[in-house]
Design a protein around this motif. Structure first.
Motif, PDB file in Angstrom:
ATOM      1  N   LYS A  79       0.807  -1.223   0.000  1.00  0.00           N
ATOM      2  CA  LYS A  79       0.000   0.000   0.000  1.00  0.00           C
ATOM      3  C   LYS A  79       0.840   1.273   0.000  1.00  0.00           C
ATOM      4  CE  LYS A  79      -0.646  -0.322   5.022  1.00  0.00           C
ATOM      5  NZ  LYS A  79      -1.658  -0.488   6.103  1.00  0.00           N
ATOM      6  N   VAL A  80       2.128   1.158   0.338  1.00  0.00           N
ATOM      7  CA  VAL A  80       3.001   2.340   0.333  1.00  0.00           C
ATOM      8  C   VAL A  80       4.249   2.103  -0.511  1.00  0.00           C
ATOM      9  CG1 VAL A  80       2.208   3.284   2.541  1.00  0.00           C
ATOM     10  CG2 VAL A  80       4.062   1.590   2.505  1.00  0.00           C
ATOM     11  N   ALA A  81       4.187   1.151  -1.427  1.00  0.00           N
ATOM     12  CA  ALA A  81       5.377   0.755  -2.189  1.00  0.00           C
ATOM     13  C   ALA A  81       5.549   1.517  -3.490  1.00  0.00           C
ATOM     14  CB  ALA A  81       5.312  -0.742  -2.479  1.00  0.00           C
ATOM     15  N   TYR A  82       4.720   2.497  -3.760  1.00  0.00           N
ATOM     16  CA  TYR A  82       4.772   3.198  -5.039  1.00  0.00           C
ATOM     17  C   TYR A  82       6.153   3.807  -5.283  1.00  0.00           C
ATOM     18  CZ  TYR A  82       3.675   6.601  -8.694  1.00  0.00           C
ATOM     19  OH  TYR A  82       3.678   7.341  -9.857  1.00  0.00           O
ATOM     20  N   ARG A  83       6.839   3.312  -6.315  1.00  0.00           N
ATOM     21  CA  ARG A  83       8.121   3.822  -6.789  1.00  0.00           C
ATOM     22  C   ARG A  83       9.148   3.968  -5.655  1.00  0.00           C
ATOM     23  NH1 ARG A  83       7.053   8.591 -11.100  1.00  0.00           N
ATOM     24  NH2 ARG A  83       9.200   8.022 -11.649  1.00  0.00           N
ATOM     25  N   ARG A 121       9.231   5.719  -0.118  1.00  0.00           N
ATOM     26  CA  ARG A 121       9.242   6.978  -0.886  1.00  0.00           C
ATOM     27  C   ARG A 121       7.989   7.766  -0.532  1.00  0.00           C
ATOM     28  NH1 ARG A 121       7.394   8.777  -6.182  1.00  0.00           N
ATOM     29  NH2 ARG A 121       9.017   9.876  -7.370  1.00  0.00           N
ATOM     30  N   VAL A 122       8.178   8.937   0.073  1.00  0.00           N
ATOM     31  CA  VAL A 122       7.045   9.741   0.510  1.00  0.00           C
ATOM     32  C   VAL A 122       7.105  11.130  -0.121  1.00  0.00           C
ATOM     33  CG1 VAL A 122       6.833   8.500   2.695  1.00  0.00           C
ATOM     34  CG2 VAL A 122       8.259  10.557   2.585  1.00  0.00           C
ATOM     35  N   LYS A 134       1.629  13.230  -7.198  1.00  0.00           N
ATOM     36  CA  LYS A 134       1.688  13.471  -5.755  1.00  0.00           C
ATOM     37  C   LYS A 134       0.592  12.713  -5.020  1.00  0.00           C
ATOM     38  CE  LYS A 134       4.060  17.937  -5.811  1.00  0.00           C
ATOM     39  NZ  LYS A 134       4.020  19.356  -5.418  1.00  0.00           N
ATOM     40  N   ALA A 135      -0.551  12.575  -5.656  1.00  0.00           N
ATOM     41  CA  ALA A 135      -1.652  11.863  -5.017  1.00  0.00           C
ATOM     42  C   ALA A 135      -1.322  10.385  -4.824  1.00  0.00           C
ATOM     43  CB  ALA A 135      -2.919  12.013  -5.854  1.00  0.00           C
ATOM     44  N   ARG A 136      -0.512   9.823  -5.701  1.00  0.00           N
ATOM     45  CA  ARG A 136      -0.142   8.423  -5.609  1.00  0.00           C
ATOM     46  C   ARG A 136       1.022   8.194  -4.642  1.00  0.00           C
ATOM     47  NH1 ARG A 136       0.521   5.661 -11.375  1.00  0.00           N
ATOM     48  NH2 ARG A 136       0.374   3.818 -10.024  1.00  0.00           N
TER      49      ARG A 136
END
Length: 403
Positions: A79-83, A121-122, A134-136
């Motif tokens: 759920k927080v692994a985006y890029r 990555r935040v 940014k939303a992702r």
């Protein structure tokens, strides 16, 4: 509520113009703190093996020479692994290398080269992207909460902002209740208002300030009642930009100090895998270099300069109670740590991968006996220590914090 923290490092970096290779550039030779901290001797006892560190930052490029094999990409919660391995300005990769880099091909050598990095990555202020991108991108609070539900032991947060976020504060408390050790940079507002940023100013977070090779607090380092420890933070290399073509030399700020402190904690926890976060924090505070009373921490350097070797070389060191927060007063009470599991209750078949209980927050100053080679930090006064700030002496004794 989306928070917009900023990375707090690379203040006055100067490009050195070399791609990192053994023949062109040797970053480790410029990491001046490794020798006075006696890193080679520490690594004979502990390299941080078995300890996982969550790096919540701008992402971590997993295939730099120094990080190959060190980044556990598959362990980032979906759920927080985006890029997670797409570092948008090189900051997170530098922090990861300072913690667990192998130094291969002339790259940075982490203080805990046996530890492993889990990248997050935040969205921070340096992310230059459109609204959809940014939303992702996860918010820091989401990453902190997600990391709390994994088997990482340490959560490194080398970023900060002025705005208090109820979501972020709740995530911090949740992570502390799960036995994680939370470490953050205090910020680089020392030449301005000095204000310490969040998340370093939240309860249960160890806030780390920056110092140079002489033991003098960095003039850019933020100060106040939420400085807990001090660590090296100036004049060693870091990646210049997101293209990863070269390292830069120059001031790295309190971001680097937090990363080096996370590495120090990893060394200690690896050597004592059944300890809790409370015990690791207690050991860092007890052994910190200072020349004033421990109950009078400095608002510039907290309880003092980190000295992990002192813990590692003392087989008889008593880390105290596992489930008692050594900074309960500063953290506003034991609520979070009471909820944390004890080492015996949470023990698994692999002790080095245990979650450990407790919160943290507050620190000392940077003084050291000349007989101890672990730290070259300058000797400061016994009670009202004076540190040179912009050429002007300033008293550094502070009142205990009230959270």
């Amino acid at each position: 509520m989306r928070t917009m923290g900023a990375v707090v490092g690379a203040l006055t970096a100067v490009t050195v113009g070399f791609a990192p290779s053994a023949m062109a550039y040797d970053a480790q030779s410029k990491q001046w703190y490794l020798e006075p901290m006696d890193a080679e001797q520490m690594w004979k006892v502990s390299t941080g093996q078995g300890v996982k560190v969550a790096v919540i930052d701008t992402g971590v490029k997993a295939d730099t020479p120094s990080l190959k094999g060190q980044v556990l990409v598959d362990e980032v919660p979906a759920k927080v692994a985006y890029r997670a391995t797409d570092d948008y300005d090189s900051h997170g990769t530098t922090m990861a290398e300072l913690i667990a880099g192998t130094g291969k091909d002339g790259g940075l050598k982490g203080l805990a080269p046996g530890a492993k990095i889990v990248p997050y990555r935040v969205e921070l202020s340096s992310l230059k992207a459109g609204k959809a991108e940014k939303a992702r991108t996860p918010e820091p609070a989401d990453a902190i909460r997600a990391a709390a539900d994994t088997d990482v032991k340490i959560i490194n947060m080398s970023f900060g902002g002025d705005s208090l976020s109820t979501e972020e504060e709740a995530a911090i408390k949740y992570a502390a209740s799960k036995g994680k050790l939370l470490i953050a940079s205090v910020g680089n507002a020392g030449e301005g208002n000095g204000r310490i940023s969040y998340p370093a100013a939240y309860p249960y977070v160890l806030g780390v300030s920056s110092m140079d090779a002489s033991g003098t607090v960095s003039k850019t380092s933020s100060y106040g009642n939420y400085v807990d420890l001090a660590a090296p933070g100036e004049d060693f290399p870091g990646w210049c930009d997101a293209d990863f073509r070269s390292y830069c030399s120059g001031d790295r700020g309190t971001s680097a100090s937090a990363a080096i402190t996370s590495a120090a904690a990893a060394l200690i926890w690896s050597a004592h895998p059944t300890w809790t976060a409370n015990q690791v924090v207690r050991s860092l505070i007890d052994t910190a270099g200072r020349e004033w009373a421990k109950d009078d921490p400095s608002k510039y350097l907290g309880y003092g300069a980190i000295r992990p070797r002192v813990v590692l070389e003392d087989a008889t060191y008593d880390a105290g109670a596992a489930n008692v927060d050594p900074l309960a007063k500063e953290n506003g009470g034991p609520a979070a740590t009471e909820a944390a599991p004890s080492a015996s209750a949470s023990a698994s078949s692999q002790a080095s991968e245990e979650d450990a209980g407790g919160g943290t927050s507050a620190a000392g100053s940077s003084a050291e006996s000349s007989k101890d080679s672990n730290v070259l930090w300058i000797a400061l006064g016994a009670t009202a220590a004076v540190i040179v700030l912009g050429g002007v002496g300033a008293g550094v004794v502070r009142a205990r914090r009230a959270r």
